[in-house]
Design an enzyme around this catalytic site. Structure first.
Site, PDB file in Angstrom:
ATOM      1  N   VAL A  76      95.565 -19.101  24.001  1.00  0.00           N
ATOM      2  CA  VAL A  76      95.905 -17.992  23.937  1.00  0.00           C
ATOM      3  C   VAL A  76      96.480 -17.683  22.382  1.00  0.00           C
ATOM      4  O   VAL A  76      97.114 -18.404  21.855  1.00  0.00           O
ATOM      5  CB  VAL A  76      97.466 -17.680  24.852  1.00  0.00           C
ATOM      6  N   THR A 122      99.054 -22.642  23.954  1.00  0.00           N
ATOM      7  CA  THR A 122      99.048 -21.689  22.865  1.00  0.00           C
ATOM      8  C   THR A 122      98.284 -22.100  21.509  1.00  0.00           C
ATOM      9  O   THR A 122      97.607 -23.187  21.684  1.00  0.00           O
ATOM     10  CB  THR A 122     100.339 -21.770  22.286  1.00  0.00           C
ATOM     11  N   ASP A 123      98.029 -21.046  20.903  1.00  0.00           N
ATOM     12  CA  ASP A 123      97.667 -21.399  19.731  1.00  0.00           C
ATOM     13  C   ASP A 123      98.435 -21.984  18.801  1.00  0.00           C
ATOM     14  O   ASP A 123      99.798 -22.244  19.219  1.00  0.00           O
ATOM     15  CB  ASP A 123      97.014 -19.909  18.831  1.00  0.00           C
ATOM     16  N   ALA A 124      98.319 -22.375  17.501  1.00  0.00           N
ATOM     17  CA  ALA A 124      99.099 -23.156  16.632  1.00  0.00           C
ATOM     18  C   ALA A 124     100.496 -22.442  16.637  1.00  0.00           C
ATOM     19  O   ALA A 124     100.600 -21.206  16.234  1.00  0.00           O
ATOM     20  CB  ALA A 124      98.840 -23.378  15.203  1.00  0.00           C
ATOM     21  N   SER A 125     101.554 -23.194  17.150  1.00  0.00           N
ATOM     22  CA  SER A 125     102.861 -22.438  17.420  1.00  0.00           C
ATOM     23  C   SER A 125     103.735 -22.090  16.012  1.00  0.00           C
ATOM     24  O   SER A 125     104.742 -21.838  16.116  1.00  0.00           O
ATOM     25  CB  SER A 125     103.792 -23.415  18.296  1.00  0.00           C
TER      26      SER A 125
END
Length: 578
Positions: A235, A282-285
């Site tokens: 996402v 997630t994409d990189a948080s």
């Protein structure tokens, strides 16, 4: 609760039992650890003992290195993991991007720039074969964004194209090639990048399509890929205002959040309307597209509660783990939501057979690395380059350029400045070598900074201009070639050509003096900065194979076969088609 017997997991009773028994055996700390994917920034065993052994992460991705180092790193990581690890790679261009010595096969855009859909399958197959040899089992690919906005340089080369049809066809082909080698796929970036020109690494971006338009484009892509069997979805930190308003009538503007923390987009749309049962990550948080929305102490729980099952990368590991553990123990993350996330994490591992594979067999032997950067894979890259190198325009009929007619070439190299990806280095030397091999006499331009670095004194941009731009230009050179390798993302909202100085001598003023060719090795939108150039070739990649193919076509030794979409014309910019 997740149905692990259904797609995309398809677990048997033994697999389901392993998942549930493993969850039951875990402490709270171990359960929390499984929610995270660590970015391994070191390769020593002490580091892995802490990250994998103590923190108990569910997955890892690693920084680039050579294949031998990476394979041994993964082997040790799996040996100290209590639960087998998901080991992710980023094989968007083949093996390159996952290891330094991997094969740069093609970009996604290149794989969408020829009628032959098997190009995308070959790209996925090389990616799967080379990453599997390392011990990776999870690919953060394909990218299924539709590149609608030519100003967007985040996915301009990482998207298969500007229509849902080409993205669906090529993403399925890539997935099929990848799947031949046993890797799970994480397609990205839901709910769809490519409209906003900005990069969510540095700011929240937005997919502004209305409900019906989204379903006719991005929604159709996700539905078809889910039906095709994709196992996980990454996402993006991308808001979707019209989708949120449709799903939550009356929602306030301030409550329209990035999809990673928007339950209406993940639970109602992705899980509900689209029926996705697989793992969501997630994409990189640490991307500012997420971190600008909520404090870290809130964002960890918010991602899980919104519907994400895994969080990509720590910001600070012990702090993030402590925040997540507190959220579990206080009920900010409910027991049922945690259990569902763990079911999908372990369910994906079981679907890959990790629970049945002896620990010493999770990573192939060193001999498996022979496929990485192999002659066979470079032949695939060469065949693809021959197909996808594209003539965008030649409105003055400058081509072909041959050594017999245009023996002396002035060669310019331009880039976008800083580029952390490592793709940009050495492209001018490659171009020079290929042109010389073709029989040209090549004169490489050096800007003021390069001249000063070589020891020249008293150089400045105006002295370089005086040397370069004078009436003798056409007497010294028969043609000019500009090689543009504007690569990279995550450091600015969008990337463009960065000239070496004000009114730089490499800016193509010389189009009025000699035939001039722009050869792009990356971005498709350079006509915004160089509309005066009348001959434009897109080679897509800064690889030896792509540059070789481009030179053969520029000289007329080979026909152009590649295609392009309307983004090349930079809509709204006058003169790009002239």
């Amino acid at each position: 609760m997740a149905d692990l017997t259904a797609a995309p997991f398809h677990l048997d009773a033994e697999g389901v039992a392993w998942v549930e028994e493993t969850i039951a055996s875990m402490s709270d700390e171990e359960r929390v650890g499984q929610l995270f994917i660590n970015l391994n920034t070191r390769f020593d065993e002490d580091y892995l003992d802490r990250v994998v052994g103590t923190y108990g992460v569910g997955g890892i991705r690693y920084m680039g290195s050579d294949s031998t180092t990476v394979q041994e790193h993964i082997r040790y990581a799996q040996s100290v993991a209590k639960v087998p690890l998901l080991v992710a790679s980023n094989p968007e261009m083949g093996g390159f991007g996952s290891i330094d010595d991997g094969t740069l096969v093609a970009t996604h855009l290149a794989a969408g720039s020829h009628p032959d859909a098997s190009i995308a399958r070959d790209l996925g197959s090389v990616a799967g074969r080379e990453t599997a040899a390392l011990g990776c089992n999870w690919a953060f690919a394909p990218i299924v964004d539709i590149h609608r906005n030519w100003r967007n340089t985040v996915v301009s080369t990482r998207s298969f194209g500007n229509t849902a049809d080409v993205v669906i066809e090529r993403a399925k082909a890539y997935f099929d090639g990848l799947s031949e080698h046993g890797s799970a796929s994480a397609m990205k970036h839901f709910p769809g990048d490519g409209i906003d020109e900005r990069d969510q690494h540095v700011v929240t971006s937005y997919n502004t399509l209305g409900w019906d338009d989204w379903w006719a484009s991005d929604g159709r892509v996700y539905r078809e890929m889910i039906d095709h069997g994709v196992q996980s979805i990454m996402v993006g930190h991308i808001g979707a205002p019209e989708l949120s308003r449709h799903l939550r009538p009356g929602i306030a503007d301030r409550d329209i959040l990035p999809a990673t923390i928007a339950p209406e987009l993940l639970q109602d749309l992705l899980r509900g309307e689209l029926g996705f049962n697989g793992l969501i990550l997630t994409d990189a948080s640490m991307m500012v597209g997420l971190t600008q929305a909520l404090p870290r102490r809130e964002v960890i729980a918010a991602t899980i509660n919104a519907g994400c099952d895994m969080i990509l990368f720590f910001r600070e590991a012990e702090e993030d783990l402590a925040i997540a553990l507190e959220a579990v123990r206080t009920g900010a993350i409910s027991a049922s939501r945690l259990h569902e996330a763990l079911q999908r994490i372990l369910g994906l591992k079981a679907s890959l057979g990790l629970h049945r594979t002896p620990r010493e067999e999770l990573v192939p032997p060193p001999a498996a690395l022979e496929v990485i950067g192999s002659d066979a894979h470079h032949r695939i890259a060469a065949d693809i380059a021959d197909k996808v190198v594209t003539l965008v325009k030649d409105t003055e009929g400058n081509l072909p350029l041959r050594p017999e007619t245009h023996p002396r070439i002035r060669l310019y190299g331009v880039s976008g400045g800083a580029d952390f990806t490592g793709v940009a280095h050495g492209f001018v030397d490659l171009a020079r070598e290929e042109l010389e091999e073709a029989g040209f006499e090549v004169h490489v331009f050096r800007d003021a900074a390069q001249r000063a670095a070589d020891g020249e004194e008293g150089v400045a941009f105006h002295t370089v201009m005086a040397d370069e731009a004078n009436s003798g230009y056409a007497e010294r050179y028969d043609a000019a070639i500009i090689v543009a390798n504007v690569a990279g993302f995550a450091q600015e909202a969008s990337v463009r050509v960065r000239w070496s100085s004000p009114m730089a001598a490499e800016i193509p003023w010389y189009v009025t003096e000699v035939p001039t060719v722009l050869l792009s090795l990356c971005q498709p939108n350079h006509l915004v900065d160089m509309p005066m150039v009348k001959t434009v070739v897109h080679a897509h990649m800064p690889s030896r194979e792509a540059i070789h193919a481009a030179v053969r076509k520029i000289t007329g030794e080979s026909e152009f076969q590649g295609t392009f979409n309307e983004n090349v014309w930079c809509e709204g910019i006058w003169g790009t088609r002239l």
